[in-house]
Design an enzyme around this catalytic site. Structure first.
Site, PDB file in Angstrom:
ATOM      1  N   ASN A  90     -71.890 -69.620   8.048  1.00 54.67           N
ATOM      2  CA  ASN A  90     -70.922 -68.598   7.647  1.00 54.67           C
ATOM      3  C   ASN A  90     -71.338 -68.071   6.285  1.00 54.67           C
ATOM      4  O   ASN A  90     -71.426 -68.831   5.329  1.00 54.67           O
ATOM      5  CB  ASN A  90     -69.519 -69.210   7.584  1.00 54.67           C
ATOM      6  CG  ASN A  90     -68.491 -68.271   6.979  1.00 54.67           C
ATOM      7  OD1 ASN A  90     -67.516 -68.715   6.387  1.00 54.67           O
ATOM      8  ND2 ASN A  90     -68.674 -66.974   7.127  1.00 54.67           N
ATOM      9  N   GLY A  91     -71.612 -66.770   6.192  1.00 55.80           N
ATOM     10  CA  GLY A  91     -71.983 -66.194   4.912  1.00 55.80           C
ATOM     11  C   GLY A  91     -73.124 -65.213   5.034  1.00 55.80           C
ATOM     12  O   GLY A  91     -73.444 -64.720   6.115  1.00 55.80           O
ATOM     13  N   CYS A 102     -68.204 -65.009   9.876  1.00 61.99           N
ATOM     14  CA  CYS A 102     -68.033 -65.947  10.980  1.00 61.99           C
ATOM     15  C   CYS A 102     -67.240 -67.183  10.595  1.00 61.99           C
ATOM     16  O   CYS A 102     -66.824 -67.356   9.463  1.00 61.99           O
ATOM     17  CB  CYS A 102     -69.392 -66.359  11.541  1.00 61.99           C
ATOM     18  SG  CYS A 102     -70.611 -66.723  10.280  1.00 61.99           S
ATOM     19  N   TYR A 106     -56.907 -61.644   3.160  1.00 65.97           N
ATOM     20  CA  TYR A 106     -57.022 -61.117   4.517  1.00 65.97           C
ATOM     21  C   TYR A 106     -57.724 -62.036   5.517  1.00 65.97           C
ATOM     22  O   TYR A 106     -57.254 -62.230   6.622  1.00 65.97           O
ATOM     23  CB  TYR A 106     -57.755 -59.772   4.460  1.00 65.97           C
ATOM     24  CG  TYR A 106     -58.084 -59.161   5.807  1.00 65.97           C
ATOM     25  CD1 TYR A 106     -57.077 -58.739   6.669  1.00 65.97           C
ATOM     26  CD2 TYR A 106     -59.396 -58.995   6.216  1.00 65.97           C
ATOM     27  CE1 TYR A 106     -57.364 -58.170   7.905  1.00 65.97           C
ATOM     28  CE2 TYR A 106     -59.703 -58.417   7.444  1.00 65.97           C
ATOM     29  CZ  TYR A 106     -58.688 -58.013   8.287  1.00 65.97           C
ATOM     30  OH  TYR A 106     -58.983 -57.463   9.498  1.00 65.97           O
ATOM     31  N   GLY A 135     -64.347 -64.003  13.619  1.00 66.30           N
ATOM     32  CA  GLY A 135     -65.453 -63.339  14.297  1.00 66.30           C
ATOM     33  C   GLY A 135     -65.162 -63.180  15.769  1.00 66.30           C
ATOM     34  O   GLY A 135     -64.774 -64.145  16.431  1.00 66.30           O
TER      35      GLY A 135
END
Length: 487
Positions: A123-124, A18, A268, A46
């Site tokens: 995030n994670g 995210c 990426y 996301g």
């Protein structure tokens, strides 16, 4: 399991969990629209769900929130933003690597507790989720979601009852967490950001006029017209108060050699125009292409990338090799990440719905095709076939990352080993499966240079994880027979 709504990118690309965005406007201006545009800039991180939560630091201690399933511009209409009044808030876009893809698991999470309110976006991926959850359950906690973000929020709330300040509670809670986490937390009067000690996921600080911002990538700062101040260091906790003072606690910071940034942020995940800890993502991908040209030269007529993430590396390959760079695919810009996948009985390919070959560009040509990764190989096989059917004489596949050999437990959706095309196969065998004339991966030794020489995590390539992976299955697919190594 693949769903009816997954795209070719979702099923054969690594997924990232995210993106987070937080803002505190010290002049008291509403921030919902700024969060909205910040999330639009982070949409690549996301596409499953999103949300915004705001409050007024000078008004009653009430958090107003709206969230839902889908893209940012699908979930939020003008009337939603108009109803989100407040000068401090956080936003979130989600891709699930742990926890079901449901509205209940959409973020930010909002907690109302004895000390007030708390809005949190994460995030994670934590690796000690089961232990932390059991501790709370035996203390009487009742959970409304299946995500580790709720566990983090509960621990912060519990620590806040004993702590003198919100930032002290966040620091205490963060010391219990293991794994990958970049957090933005809005308390009634403060905006806080936390980055895990290894620094798996990025987080940066920006400013626009008298408003301060915390977000996953610098591209979001550019989008909302903010200036970049600095990155949050791995292990650092920053607190922004009503006076615009940025306090920093570095008690969790590790030495550089013990940090482990996710290399796929550079390859990426991050947007091409972002900078991560002083390193241009664009420069990293150009360099990856140059390394491929140095280490795996071939005779060809044209170099092209698989849109969009392979394009910069393809440019790097062309610059180094002298082979012309060109476009061989046209991408349908009006197809979102969640279009309905054609059924197996349908003649339409989900790849061709999104991409089409420029026959005039490839007919009779020897093509060097650059992609950022190969996970299961299904997409690569279809793309090579499309080029051959369009008249390509040769197709040489180049991958700007090493082969995936191990799963990831730190927020990247790299599956169990048996689902990885490189597992128990040689490069030659993979080449035959995807139907290419040759196949070359980026050398493992080249990766640190992509991150500007900073310490990185290479666990998905080597099985050597910077911290011990979970003993329990946090993703529903951990295979205990696969032994794992530790640095």
């Amino acid at each position: 399991m693949q769903t009816e709504y997954e795209t070719w990118e979702d099923t054969d690309k690594p997924g990232e969990e995210c993106g987070v965005f937080g803002i505190y406007d010290l002049d008291g201006k509403d921030v919902a629209s700024t969060i909205y545009y910040g999330l639009m800039a982070l949409q690549h991180r996301g596409q499953e769900s999103c949300g915004i939560a705001v409050s007024d630091t000078d008004g009653p201690n009430v958090v107003r929130a709206h969230k839902g399933m889908g893209l940012v511009n699908e979930v939020f209409a003008p009337e939603h933003l108009e109803g989100l009044k407040g000068n401090i808030g956080v936003g979130h876009v989600r891709y699930s690597t742990a926890g079901a893809s449901t509205r209940e698991n959409a973020q930010p999470l909002v907690l109302n507790y004895v000390k007030g309110t708390l809005a949190l976006a994460h995030n994670g991926n934590l690796i000690n989720t089961p232990e932390l959850r059991r501790e709370l359950e035996y203390g009487g906690a009742i959970f409304q979601t299946t995500i580790d973000t709720e566990i983090i929020a509960y621990h912060i709330a519990r620590e806040r009852v004993k702590a003198k300040s919100a930032e002290e509670a966040v620091i205490r809670a963060a010391r219990k967490l293991k794994g990958a986490y970049s957090l933005v937390v809005a308390s009634p009067r403060k905006l806080m950001g936390v980055r895990d000690p290894q620094g798996f996921r990025p987080l940066c600080i920006g400013r626009r006029d008298n408003a301060y911002i915390l977000c996953s990538e610098s591209c979001a700062l550019d989008t909302v017209g903010a200036e970049f101040i600095r990155d949050v260091e791995p292990g650092e906790v920053v607190t922004i108060d009503k006076n615009g003072h940025i306090a920093s606690d570095r008690s969790m910071c590790l030495a550089e050699k013990d940090r482990a940034r996710c290399i796929f942020e550079y390859i990426y995940f991050a947007r091409l125009d972002s900078r991560l800890e002083g390193r241009s993502v664009y420069d990293s991908r150009i360099l990856a292409g140059k390394f491929l040209a140095m280490d795996a030269p071939v005779e060809a007529d044209l170099v092209a990338g698989v849109p969009e993430s392979g394009n910069a590396a393809a440019m790097g390959y062309a610059l180094q090799s002298g082979i012309p760079y060109g476009t061989v695919f046209v991408k349908n810009s009006y197809v979102g990440r969640t279009f309905i996948k054609p059924r197996q009985s349908s003649r339409e390919s989900s790849v061709q719905v999104k991409l089409n070959v420029l026959r005039e560009a490839v007919r009779g040509k020897r093509i060097v095709l650059i992609d950022d990764s190969i996970v299961r190989g299904t997409t690569s096989n279809r793309i090579v076939t499309m080029l051959r059917e369009a008249g390509a004489k040769e197709v040489h596949m180049m991958v700007s990352s090493p082969p995936f050999l191990w799963p990831c437990y730190f927020g990247t959706d790299v599956p169990v080993r048996e689902q990885l095309i490189a597992y128990n196969r040689s490069v030659g065998e993979i080449c035959r499966i995807i139907g290419a004339d040759s196949l070359h991966y980026l050398e493992l030794s080249r990766l640190p240079e992509l991150a500007g020489g900073k310490s990185i995590c290479t666990g998905c390539f080597t099985g050597k994880y910077p911290i011990d992976p979970p003993k329990e299955d946090i993703r529903g697919e951990y295979d205990k027979k696969d032994s794992v190594k530790k640095y």
